[in-house]
Design a protein around this motif. Sequence first.
Motif, mmCIF file in Angstrom:
data_model
loop_
_atom_site.group_PDB
_atom_site.id
_atom_site.type_symbol
_atom_site.label_atom_id
_atom_site.label_comp_id
_atom_site.label_asym_id
_atom_site.label_seq_id
_atom_site.Cartn_x
_atom_site.Cartn_y
_atom_site.Cartn_z
ATOM 1 N N ARG A 1 1.091 11.401 -10.472
ATOM 2 C CA ARG A 1 0.466 12.719 -10.445
ATOM 3 C C ARG A 1 1.463 13.804 -10.835
ATOM 4 O O ARG A 1 1.176 14.691 -11.641
ATOM 5 N N ARG A 2 2.669 13.713 -10.279
ATOM 6 C CA ARG A 2 3.697 14.715 -10.596
ATOM 7 C C ARG A 2 4.121 14.636 -12.059
ATOM 8 O O ARG A 2 4.335 15.661 -12.707
ATOM 9 N N ALA A 3 4.233 13.423 -12.585
ATOM 10 C CA ALA A 3 4.600 13.257 -13.995
ATOM 11 C C ALA A 3 3.526 13.848 -14.903
ATOM 12 O O ALA A 3 3.843 14.477 -15.917
ATOM 13 N N GLU B 1 -9.815 31.352 -2.276
ATOM 14 C CA GLU B 1 -9.899 29.917 -1.971
ATOM 15 C C GLU B 1 -9.360 29.083 -3.132
ATOM 16 O O GLU B 1 -8.622 28.129 -2.931
ATOM 17 N N GLN B 2 -9.708 29.445 -4.362
ATOM 18 C CA GLN B 2 -9.191 28.746 -5.537
ATOM 19 C C GLN B 2 -7.674 28.915 -5.631
ATOM 20 O O GLN B 2 -6.961 27.970 -5.975
ATOM 21 N N ALA B 3 -7.181 30.100 -5.317
ATOM 22 C CA ALA B 3 -5.742 30.348 -5.357
ATOM 23 C C ALA B 3 -5.016 29.480 -4.334
ATOM 24 O O ALA B 3 -3.978 28.884 -4.637
ATOM 25 N N ARG B 4 -5.563 29.399 -3.122
ATOM 26 C CA ARG B 4 -4.943 28.557 -2.092
ATOM 27 C C ARG B 4 -4.959 27.086 -2.511
ATOM 28 O O ARG B 4 -3.975 26.369 -2.329
ATOM 29 N N ALA B 5 -6.061 26.638 -3.084
ATOM 30 C CA ALA B 5 -6.155 25.247 -3.538
ATOM 31 C C ALA B 5 -5.143 24.972 -4.649
ATOM 32 O O ALA B 5 -4.464 23.935 -4.651
ATOM 33 N N PHE B 6 -4.999 25.931 -5.568
ATOM 34 C CA PHE B 6 -4.018 25.767 -6.652
ATOM 35 C C PHE B 6 -2.610 25.680 -6.082
ATOM 36 O O PHE B 6 -1.827 24.820 -6.474
ATOM 37 N N LEU B 7 -2.280 26.566 -5.176
ATOM 38 C CA LEU B 7 -0.934 26.566 -4.584
ATOM 39 C C LEU B 7 -0.674 25.309 -3.767
ATOM 40 O O LEU B 7 0.450 24.795 -3.743
ATOM 41 N N ALA B 8 -1.706 24.776 -3.132
ATOM 42 C CA ALA B 8 -1.547 23.528 -2.381
ATOM 43 C C ALA B 8 -1.263 22.364 -3.328
ATOM 44 O O ALA B 8 -0.476 21.466 -3.011
ATOM 45 N N GLN B 9 -1.875 22.386 -4.500
ATOM 46 C CA GLN B 9 -1.664 21.328 -5.480
ATOM 47 C C GLN B 9 -0.376 21.507 -6.259
ATOM 48 O O GLN B 9 0.172 20.550 -6.797
ATOM 49 N N HIS B 10 0.114 22.743 -6.346
ATOM 50 C CA HIS B 10 1.312 23.050 -7.131
ATOM 51 C C HIS B 10 2.301 23.827 -6.255
ATOM 52 O O HIS B 10 2.481 25.027 -6.442
ATOM 53 N N PRO B 11 2.955 23.163 -5.316
ATOM 54 C CA PRO B 11 3.831 23.873 -4.389
ATOM 55 C C PRO B 11 5.014 24.555 -5.064
ATOM 56 O O PRO B 11 5.593 25.477 -4.500
ATOM 57 N N ILE C 1 0.837 -1.203 0.000
ATOM 58 C CA ILE C 1 0.000 0.000 0.000
ATOM 59 C C ILE C 1 0.868 1.248 0.000
ATOM 60 O O ILE C 1 0.589 2.224 -0.711
ATOM 61 N N THR C 2 1.948 1.240 0.744
ATOM 62 C CA THR C 2 2.874 2.371 0.763
ATOM 63 C C THR C 2 3.509 2.564 -0.608
ATOM 64 O O THR C 2 3.590 3.699 -1.105
ATOM 65 N N ARG C 3 3.946 1.472 -1.235
ATOM 66 C CA ARG C 3 4.531 1.562 -2.585
ATOM 67 C C ARG C 3 3.504 2.097 -3.577
ATOM 68 O O ARG C 3 3.829 2.916 -4.440
ATOM 69 N N GLN C 4 2.267 1.647 -3.434
ATOM 70 C CA GLN C 4 1.198 2.100 -4.326
ATOM 71 C C GLN C 4 0.958 3.596 -4.167
ATOM 72 O O GLN C 4 0.793 4.316 -5.158
ATOM 73 N N ALA C 5 0.944 4.082 -2.955
ATOM 74 C CA ALA C 5 0.736 5.514 -2.707
ATOM 75 C C ALA C 5 1.881 6.333 -3.305
ATOM 76 O O ALA C 5 1.651 7.394 -3.899
ATOM 77 N N LYS C 6 3.112 5.859 -3.139
ATOM 78 C CA LYS C 6 4.259 6.570 -3.710
ATOM 79 C C LYS C 6 4.185 6.589 -5.228
ATOM 80 O O LYS C 6 4.492 7.600 -5.867
ATOM 81 N N ALA C 7 3.769 5.477 -5.825
ATOM 82 C CA ALA C 7 3.644 5.403 -7.282
ATOM 83 C C ALA C 7 2.550 6.350 -7.784
ATOM 84 O O ALA C 7 2.716 7.005 -8.814
ATOM 85 N N ALA C 8 1.461 6.433 -7.047
ATOM 86 C CA ALA C 8 0.373 7.339 -7.435
ATOM 87 C C ALA C 8 0.839 8.789 -7.379
ATOM 88 O O ALA C 8 0.505 9.590 -8.260
ATOM 89 N N GLU C 9 1.613 9.136 -6.367
ATOM 90 C CA GLU C 9 2.133 10.500 -6.256
ATOM 91 C C GLU C 9 3.118 10.790 -7.388
ATOM 92 O O GLU C 9 3.109 11.875 -7.978
ATOM 93 N N ALA C 10 3.971 9.830 -7.706
ATOM 94 C CA ALA C 10 4.913 10.003 -8.815
ATOM 95 C C ALA C 10 4.154 10.167 -10.134
ATOM 96 O O ALA C 10 4.525 10.992 -10.972
ATOM 97 N N ASP D 1 1.741 17.982 -18.572
ATOM 98 C CA ASP D 1 0.794 19.029 -18.929
ATOM 99 C C ASP D 1 1.480 20.374 -19.105
ATOM 100 O O ASP D 1 1.192 21.105 -20.050
ATOM 101 N N ALA D 2 2.419 20.682 -18.229
ATOM 102 C CA ALA D 2 3.146 21.954 -18.328
ATOM 103 C C ALA D 2 3.939 22.017 -19.626
ATOM 104 O O ALA D 2 3.953 23.061 -20.300
ATOM 105 N N GLU D 3 4.582 20.934 -19.992
ATOM 106 C CA GLU D 3 5.373 20.927 -21.231
ATOM 107 C C GLU D 3 4.477 21.004 -22.460
ATOM 108 O O GLU D 3 4.794 21.700 -23.429
ATOM 109 N N VAL D 4 3.350 20.297 -22.442
ATOM 110 C CA VAL D 4 2.416 20.346 -23.567
ATOM 111 C C VAL D 4 1.878 21.771 -23.720
ATOM 112 O O VAL D 4 1.806 22.305 -24.831
ATOM 113 N N LEU D 5 1.533 22.400 -22.604
ATOM 114 C CA LEU D 5 1.041 23.774 -22.671
ATOM 115 C C LEU D 5 2.108 24.731 -23.177
ATOM 116 O O LEU D 5 1.816 25.654 -23.947
#
Length: 93
Positions: free
Chosen positions: A31-33, A81-91, A20-29, A38-42
């Motif tokens: 998400r970041r990828a 609120e949207q700005a805070r949510a964006f910054l939380a998702q994109h540190p 489960i820990t490995r799965q969570a780390k893979a999911a985070e990796a 998306d940033a490069e495509v944009l």
Amino acid sequence: MVESPSSEYDEHRARARAAITRQAKAAEADRRARLDRDAEVLAMLAIPGATLGKVAADVGLSKSMVAYIQRTQQQTITTAEQARAFLAQHPDA
């Protein structure tokens, strides 16, 4: 020596928790990828002369996926609120 059922259970529990820990780390990796992709495509789409079709062909995505990336990233932040949510998702932003 024969293992008791409880120690066998404990071993399986430990392996399940590790999985489960490995799965969570893979999911985070993943998400970041996706954020990086998306940033490069944009960035590619922002270059004069770039088209959905060209970008899609160059990176190996469908045109509809490139259009989806473009559409979802064009959401406007209109509240604090949207700005805070964006910054939380994109540190790194």
